[in-house]
Design a protein around this motif. Structure first.
Motif, PDB file in Angstrom:
ATOM      1  N   ARG A 138     -47.992  -6.728  -5.647  1.00 60.45           N
ATOM      2  CA  ARG A 138     -46.822  -6.221  -6.373  1.00 60.45           C
ATOM      3  C   ARG A 138     -45.764  -7.288  -6.618  1.00 60.45           C
ATOM      4  O   ARG A 138     -45.233  -7.406  -7.735  1.00 60.45           O
ATOM      5  N   SER A 139     -45.447  -8.087  -5.611  1.00 58.32           N
ATOM      6  CA  SER A 139     -44.361  -9.056  -5.755  1.00 58.32           C
ATOM      7  C   SER A 139     -44.705 -10.189  -6.706  1.00 58.32           C
ATOM      8  O   SER A 139     -43.825 -10.954  -7.110  1.00 58.32           O
ATOM      9  N   ALA A 140     -45.975 -10.305  -7.088  1.00 59.06           N
ATOM     10  CA  ALA A 140     -46.403 -11.388  -7.981  1.00 59.06           C
ATOM     11  C   ALA A 140     -46.507 -10.958  -9.435  1.00 59.06           C
ATOM     12  O   ALA A 140     -46.816 -11.795 -10.299  1.00 59.06           O
ATOM     13  N   CYS A 141     -46.239  -9.702  -9.725  1.00 56.15           N
ATOM     14  CA  CYS A 141     -46.445  -9.212 -11.097  1.00 56.15           C
ATOM     15  C   CYS A 141     -45.626  -9.995 -12.122  1.00 56.15           C
ATOM     16  O   CYS A 141     -46.084 -10.259 -13.231  1.00 56.15           O
ATOM     17  N   GLY A 142     -44.403 -10.379 -11.748  1.00 48.35           N
ATOM     18  CA  GLY A 142     -43.568 -11.119 -12.686  1.00 48.35           C
ATOM     19  C   GLY A 142     -44.114 -12.495 -13.022  1.00 48.35           C
ATOM     20  O   GLY A 142     -43.874 -13.014 -14.114  1.00 48.35           O
ATOM     21  N   LEU A 143     -44.844 -13.102 -12.097  1.00 45.18           N
ATOM     22  CA  LEU A 143     -45.435 -14.416 -12.366  1.00 45.18           C
ATOM     23  C   LEU A 143     -46.453 -14.352 -13.495  1.00 45.18           C
ATOM     24  O   LEU A 143     -46.631 -15.318 -14.240  1.00 45.18           O
ATOM     25  N   PHE A 144     -47.120 -13.220 -13.614  1.00 44.57           N
ATOM     26  CA  PHE A 144     -48.165 -13.054 -14.614  1.00 44.57           C
ATOM     27  C   PHE A 144     -47.738 -12.141 -15.761  1.00 44.57           C
ATOM     28  O   PHE A 144     -48.498 -11.934 -16.706  1.00 44.57           O
ATOM     29  N   GLY A 145     -46.527 -11.592 -15.683  1.00 43.25           N
ATOM     30  CA  GLY A 145     -45.987 -10.769 -16.766  1.00 43.25           C
ATOM     31  C   GLY A 145     -46.801  -9.544 -17.075  1.00 43.25           C
ATOM     32  O   GLY A 145     -46.865  -9.114 -18.235  1.00 43.25           O
ATOM     33  N   VAL A 146     -47.437  -8.959 -16.051  1.00 45.34           N
ATOM     34  CA  VAL A 146     -48.299  -7.806 -16.293  1.00 45.34           C
ATOM     35  C   VAL A 146     -47.488  -6.513 -16.227  1.00 45.34           C
ATOM     36  O   VAL A 146     -46.429  -6.450 -15.602  1.00 45.34           O
ATOM     37  N   HIS A 147     -47.995  -5.479 -16.856  1.00 43.92           N
ATOM     38  CA  HIS A 147     -47.324  -4.191 -16.987  1.00 43.92           C
ATOM     39  C   HIS A 147     -47.351  -3.450 -15.654  1.00 43.92           C
ATOM     40  O   HIS A 147     -48.416  -3.161 -15.110  1.00 43.92           O
ATOM     41  N   ALA A 148     -46.166  -3.161 -15.115  1.00 43.02           N
ATOM     42  CA  ALA A 148     -46.042  -2.436 -13.855  1.00 43.02           C
ATOM     43  C   ALA A 148     -45.551  -1.016 -14.124  1.00 43.02           C
ATOM     44  O   ALA A 148     -44.869  -0.750 -15.123  1.00 43.02           O
ATOM     45  N   TYR A 149     -45.886  -0.117 -13.201  1.00 43.22           N
ATOM     46  CA  TYR A 149     -45.550   1.299 -13.362  1.00 43.22           C
ATOM     47  C   TYR A 149     -44.875   1.822 -12.097  1.00 43.22           C
ATOM     48  O   TYR A 149     -45.153   1.377 -10.986  1.00 43.22           O
ATOM     49  N   GLY A 150     -43.980   2.781 -12.301  1.00 34.01           N
ATOM     50  CA  GLY A 150     -43.332   3.434 -11.171  1.00 34.01           C
ATOM     51  C   GLY A 150     -42.930   4.838 -11.538  1.00 34.01           C
ATOM     52  O   GLY A 150     -43.109   5.288 -12.687  1.00 34.01           O
ATOM     53  N   VAL A 151     -42.388   5.554 -10.564  1.00 34.49           N
ATOM     54  CA  VAL A 151     -41.841   6.887 -10.807  1.00 34.49           C
ATOM     55  C   VAL A 151     -40.375   6.890 -10.361  1.00 34.49           C
ATOM     56  O   VAL A 151     -40.011   6.200  -9.407  1.00 34.49           O
ATOM     57  N   HIS A 152     -39.558   7.634 -11.080  1.00 32.97           N
ATOM     58  CA  HIS A 152     -38.163   7.854 -10.702  1.00 32.97           C
ATOM     59  C   HIS A 152     -37.876   9.344 -10.786  1.00 32.97           C
ATOM     60  O   HIS A 152     -38.249  10.005 -11.771  1.00 32.97           O
ATOM     61  N   LEU A 153     -37.217   9.857  -9.768  1.00 32.83           N
ATOM     62  CA  LEU A 153     -36.950  11.289  -9.668  1.00 32.83           C
ATOM     63  C   LEU A 153     -35.445  11.534  -9.643  1.00 32.83           C
ATOM     64  O   LEU A 153     -34.736  10.990  -8.782  1.00 32.83           O
ATOM     65  N   ASN A 154     -34.967  12.343 -10.582  1.00 29.76           N
ATOM     66  CA  ASN A 154     -33.588  12.806 -10.575  1.00 29.76           C
ATOM     67  C   ASN A 154     -33.517  14.088  -9.761  1.00 29.76           C
ATOM     68  O   ASN A 154     -34.055  15.129 -10.169  1.00 29.76           O
ATOM     69  N   GLY A 155     -32.872  14.028  -8.605  1.00 25.58           N
ATOM     70  CA  GLY A 155     -32.616  15.243  -7.835  1.00 25.58           C
ATOM     71  C   GLY A 155     -31.247  15.773  -8.201  1.00 25.58           C
ATOM     72  O   GLY A 155     -30.243  15.059  -8.071  1.00 25.58           O
ATOM     73  N   PHE A 156     -31.172  17.018  -8.681  1.00 24.57           N
ATOM     74  CA  PHE A 156     -29.885  17.518  -9.164  1.00 24.57           C
ATOM     75  C   PHE A 156     -29.634  18.944  -8.702  1.00 24.57           C
ATOM     76  O   PHE A 156     -30.560  19.674  -8.307  1.00 24.57           O
ATOM     77  N   VAL A 157     -28.364  19.337  -8.765  1.00 24.56           N
ATOM     78  CA  VAL A 157     -27.907  20.677  -8.378  1.00 24.56           C
ATOM     79  C   VAL A 157     -27.102  21.238  -9.532  1.00 24.56           C
ATOM     80  O   VAL A 157     -26.242  20.542 -10.098  1.00 24.56           O
TER      81      VAL A 157
END
Length: 335
Positions: A138-157
């Protein structure tokens, strides 16, 4: 919140988007000043490698069987590295050497021991795994410029009957995190390790970061994506990313609590409080963009109250030119 300090710089919302999506577009003259080679697998571009990295690739090639074929415009694997296992192993061996040279590879100081899949259009199971041509630390992805994926969750009230009558749980990142320590974050967020689907990652991160049990986290709703390409401050690394965004409406009596070392604390904030913190640059930039995505969908930001509305909405969805998975591999999931 404490009274605002008038001496602190304030950023426009578009400034914040620009910090996140900082790689120049085709119309930007700066693009011609950058020096990258295409990282290619089976004639398919999958990333970018800065020319300053080439001497290190050449040095690694000084073995009985060279790993990389390097031209004036591309870096690719030698023909004998023709499948997922051989490519992944070759990259792993090289990175294992590089992580001992942090003067040249400072990004590897944040070594995660977590693999990200690098996908291709070719789906042949003899040469790929789960649609990936290789996997990379994971920490090397920027060296190779490859497409990374993640999730972000909005917790709301919910606080009222209107769409914008909401408060959002905001996390403060741990002071010991290797990236953006102490900055504000979405309630739950995490990179997608190779072999985990987006929804599984949400369930896992909800428990690990916010102590939200699976039966509640399972109510999270997929609401789209944001995408962008970051350019490092020294112009030598790029990071195309797609964040898959979820909303989770929480009961008023549920208070998220840190479960691991990723988060310092949580606070329940109004949209005005969040906007003020975004303007002050207190959010990790991509997390700010996820908040803006939420505010657009909930009519907190509108064409009438935000002068950069059109630019913001368009720029939250950059087209990433590299292959994406057609189906998420799930071989690491345990329910």
């Amino acid at each position: 919140m404490a009274a605002a300090d008038p001496s602190r710089p304030r950023f426009s919302l578009l400034d914040i988007v620009n910090q996140c999506d900082s790689f120049p577009y085709a119309s930007d003259p700066k693009l011609n000043q950058l020096s990258f080679l295409a990282f290619v697998v089976d004639d398919i571009p999958i990333g970018r490698i800065h020319t300053s990295l080439v001497p290190h690739l050449v040095a690694f090639n000084q073995q009985s069987r060279p790993v990389f074929h390097i031209t004036e415009t591309t870096v690719s694997f030698m023909p004998w590295l023709s499948d997922y296992d051989s490519r992944s192993e070759a990259i792993a061996q090289m990175l294992d050497q590089w992580r001992n040279d942090l003067d040249n590879f400072a990004c590897l100081s944040g070594w995660r021991n977590e693999l990200y899949g690098v996908y291709t259009h070719i789906q042949d199971p003899a040469t790929t795994k789960g649609g990936a041509a290789l996997a990379i630390e994971r920490s090397a992805c920027g060296l190779f410029g490859v497409h990374a994926y993640g999730v972000h969750l909005n917790g709301f009230v919910r606080t009222g009957p209107k769409s914008g009558d909401v408060q959002m749980w905001i996390a403060r990142r741990s002071l010991t995190k290797p990236t953006y320590p102490g900055m504000l974050d979405n309630m739950v967020a995490g990179g997608m390790g190779f072999g985990h689907s987006p929804k599984y990652t949400v369930l896992k991160e909800c428990m690990e970061e916010a102590t939200i049990p699976a039966h509640i986290a399972a109510n999270a709703i997929s609401v789209g994506t944001i995408s962008y390409t970051k350019l490092s401050k020294d112009d030598k690394q790029t990071q195309p990313e797609t964040q898959i965004v979820y909303d989770l409406e929480l009961p008023k009596d549920l208070v998220p609590a840190p479960c691991d070392t990723e988060v310092e604390d949580f606070r329940l904030w109004s949209m005005d409080q969040i906007l003020d913190a975004i303007h002050l640059g207190e959010f990790k930039p991509n997390c700010a963009c996820v908040c803006l995505h939420f505010m657009v969908r909930h009519a907190v930001l509108t064409p009438e109250n935000e002068p950069d509305y059109l630019d913001i909405v368009q720029r939250l969805h950059r087209r990433i030119e590299y292959p994406a998975p057609k189906k998420w591999p799930t071989f690491k999931e345990e329910y």
